[in-house]
Design an enzyme around this catalytic site. Structure first.
Site, PDB file in Angstrom:
ATOM      1  N   ARG A 161       0.750  -3.606  12.584  1.00 50.58           N
ATOM      2  CA  ARG A 161       0.069  -3.976  13.644  1.00 50.58           C
ATOM      3  C   ARG A 161       0.830  -5.177  14.348  1.00 50.58           C
ATOM      4  O   ARG A 161       1.007  -6.262  13.820  1.00 50.58           O
ATOM      5  CB  ARG A 161      -1.435  -4.363  13.244  1.00 50.58           C
ATOM      6  CG  ARG A 161      -2.254  -3.192  13.052  1.00 50.58           C
ATOM      7  CD  ARG A 161      -2.532  -2.094  14.343  1.00 50.58           C
ATOM      8  NE  ARG A 161      -3.033  -1.017  14.262  1.00 50.58           N
ATOM      9  CZ  ARG A 161      -2.774   0.294  13.879  1.00 50.58           C
ATOM     10  NH1 ARG A 161      -1.362   0.350  13.655  1.00 50.58           N
ATOM     11  NH2 ARG A 161      -3.456   1.415  13.533  1.00 50.58           N
TER      12      ARG A 161
ATOM     13  N   GLU B  90       0.019  -4.733  23.262  1.00 47.96           N
ATOM     14  CA  GLU B  90       0.727  -3.190  23.379  1.00 47.96           C
ATOM     15  C   GLU B  90       0.092  -2.461  24.476  1.00 47.96           C
ATOM     16  O   GLU B  90      -1.072  -2.693  24.455  1.00 47.96           O
ATOM     17  CB  GLU B  90       0.427  -2.790  21.887  1.00 47.96           C
ATOM     18  CG  GLU B  90       1.466  -1.685  21.379  1.00 47.96           C
ATOM     19  CD  GLU B  90       1.187  -1.434  19.976  1.00 47.96           C
ATOM     20  OE1 GLU B  90       0.606  -0.289  19.866  1.00 47.96           O
ATOM     21  OE2 GLU B  90       1.632  -2.014  19.069  1.00 47.96           O
TER      22      GLU B  90
ATOM     23  N   GLY C  84       0.900  -0.960   0.060  1.00 42.63           N
ATOM     24  CA  GLY C  84       0.052  -0.141   0.029  1.00 42.63           C
ATOM     25  C   GLY C  84       0.958   1.109   0.064  1.00 42.63           C
ATOM     26  O   GLY C  84       2.035   1.119  -0.537  1.00 42.63           O
ATOM     27  N   ARG C  85       0.354   2.135   0.653  1.00 44.07           N
ATOM     28  CA  ARG C  85       0.971   3.734   0.413  1.00 44.07           C
ATOM     29  C   ARG C  85       2.305   3.466   1.065  1.00 44.07           C
ATOM     30  O   ARG C  85       3.536   3.935   0.591  1.00 44.07           O
ATOM     31  CB  ARG C  85       0.264   4.894   1.015  1.00 44.07           C
ATOM     32  CG  ARG C  85      -1.031   4.918   0.541  1.00 44.07           C
ATOM     33  CD  ARG C  85      -1.894   6.091   1.367  1.00 44.07           C
ATOM     34  NE  ARG C  85      -2.849   6.372   0.920  1.00 44.07           N
ATOM     35  CZ  ARG C  85      -4.460   5.656   1.348  1.00 44.07           C
ATOM     36  NH1 ARG C  85      -4.158   4.724   2.183  1.00 44.07           N
ATOM     37  NH2 ARG C  85      -5.622   5.998   1.054  1.00 44.07           N
TER      38      ARG C  85
ATOM     39  N   HIS D  17       5.416   2.100  19.577  1.00 41.79           N
ATOM     40  CA  HIS D  17       4.654   2.442  18.590  1.00 41.79           C
ATOM     41  C   HIS D  17       4.631   4.039  18.145  1.00 41.79           C
ATOM     42  O   HIS D  17       3.860   4.860  18.531  1.00 41.79           O
ATOM     43  CB  HIS D  17       3.223   2.175  18.802  1.00 41.79           C
ATOM     44  CG  HIS D  17       2.107   2.021  17.805  1.00 41.79           C
ATOM     45  ND1 HIS D  17       1.019   1.190  17.726  1.00 41.79           N
ATOM     46  CD2 HIS D  17       2.178   2.649  16.555  1.00 41.79           C
ATOM     47  CE1 HIS D  17       0.478   1.260  16.512  1.00 41.79           C
ATOM     48  NE2 HIS D  17       0.851   2.110  15.843  1.00 41.79           N
TER      49      HIS D  17
HETATM   50  C1  DGY Z   1      -1.987   4.354  12.463  1.00 42.14           C
HETATM   51  O1  DGY Z   1      -2.292   5.490  11.923  1.00 42.14           O
HETATM   52  O2  DGY Z   1      -2.347   3.361  12.414  1.00 42.14           O
HETATM   53  C2  DGY Z   1      -0.772   4.126  12.907  1.00 42.14           C
HETATM   54  O3  DGY Z   1      -0.327   3.028  13.563  1.00 42.14           O
HETATM   55  C3  DGY Z   1      -0.425   5.248  14.265  1.00 42.14           C
HETATM   56  O4  DGY Z   1       0.691   5.844  14.116  1.00 42.14           O
END
Ligand code: DGY
Length: 334
Positions: free
Chosen positions: A238, A267, A156-157, A286
């Site tokens: 994630r 987390e 993706g991006r 994170h």
């Molecule tokens: C998101 O935007 O999903 C990131 O994990 C937060 O930085």
């Protein structure tokens, strides 16, 4: 009467400045997220919620909020903390903040690729412990990035932004992403037909997939065993995409050479967790999108889309656009 908004944590002021002229805004003041009870106590009567990835927005919370709730604007690109189907059933618009964090998160992913491959944190720890006595030809040897193969799981991006950085380091870039039809990606990147093909070839495996039922636990014993023993695993998407127990075993038994994690499962990761004390593992709290400019843009975007949703205008990033279509058909504004 101004619509009522609950913002579940302090966010960049630029976002709050957009909301306060138009809404009655309550901001959770704590450094830690509101507990479930605290969240349940604050949402009733709200027209909009500005939430973070640490807030679980499920059917029950939406019901507690009440039928006047129109928008849940998530200050994150990922929306795995939100039951989007439940929001859609209730006609509640969900929005998120992709795009604005792409480059910042790719920078962090690449920083972890460098730090893990070249064992930077072990070096820092060595110096801090007063153990640096001499230069040594065989000390802290890592893996070159120049000429190495990067395997991107998810293109993706953010995956593409990491690929651009890797090309600057003269890396060969492989990718695996079953959601992308062949032929629609930048030149110079090599598609793998299977995850296994990518894992067997890559020196660095970097994860860039959303958390879905299909990606939860994707990096299990079999996937980690398929990686080269000299390869490193980087996770900035994630934590739940990786089976934590399998990763601990992979590092302890040398199935892979290292891991660089910005996200973990659970987390936060407790300080006494084996991944924290594992020398070949770097754990960050994170912080993928944590630059001043990007967090400002995320706050502004989340606030602007929340206002748009309240006014019945199209937001920039609707996650469930079918809600907008439903509202248009019903002729409903705010
Ligand atoms: C998101 O935007 O999903 C990131 O994990 C937060 O930085």
């Amino acid at each position: 009467m101004k619509p009522r908004i609950f913002v579940t944590r302090r966010i960049a002021q630029a976002g709050l400045d957009l909301l306060t002229p138009h809404c009655e805004v309550e901001v959770w003041p704590g450094e830690e997220p509101p507990s479930r009870e605290e969240l349940r106590a604050r949402v009733p009567g709200c027209h909009g919620l500005l939430t973070l990835l640490s807030d679980r927005v499920d059917e029950e919370l939406l019901a507690v909020a009440g039928p006047q709730l129109r928008v849940v604007s998530n200050h994150a690109a990922g929306v795995d903390n939100i039951d989007v189907a439940a929001a859609t059933r209730r006609g509640i618009l969900v929005t998120n903040t992709p795009d604005v964090l792409t480059e910042t998160t790719a920078d962090l992913a690449f920083a972890l690729i460098c730090a893990t491959s070249r064992r930077l944190v072990e070096g820092v720890d060595w110096v801090r412990a007063g153990r640096w006595k001499t230069w040594s030809p065989l000390f802290l040897l890592g893996q070159d990035l120049f000429g190495a193969t990067l395997g991107l799981v998810g293109l993706g991006r953010i995956g593409r932004a990491v690929a651009r950085r890797a090309q600057g380091f003269a890396m060969r870039v492989l990718w695996y992403d079953p959601s992308i039809p062949a032929g629609s990606v930048p030149a110079g990147l090599h598609r793998c037909d299977t995850l296994d093909e990518l894992l067997r070839a890559a020196d660095v495996v970097s994860l860039h997939v959303p958390l879905t039922p299909a990606t939860r636990g994707l990096f299990d014993v079999a996937a980690l065993r398929a990686m080269k023993p000299t390869a490193v695993l980087i996770n900035t998407c994630r934590g739940q995409v990786v089976d934590t127990a399998a990763l601990v075993q992979a590092l302890q038994e040398g199935w892979i050479a290292g891991a660089g994690l910005d996200v973990t499962d659970p987390e936060p990761l407790p300080a006494d967790h084996p991944l924290v004390s594992e020398p070949r593992c770097i754990v960050l709290p994170h912080i993928g999108s944590a630059s001043t400019a990007t967090r400002g843009r995320m706050a502004e975007l989340a606030a602007a889309d929340l206002l748009a949703g309240l006014r019945g205008e199209p937001p920039r990033h609707p996650v469930n656009p079918e809600v907008l279509a439903g509202r248009a058909a019903a002729g409903a504004g705010c």
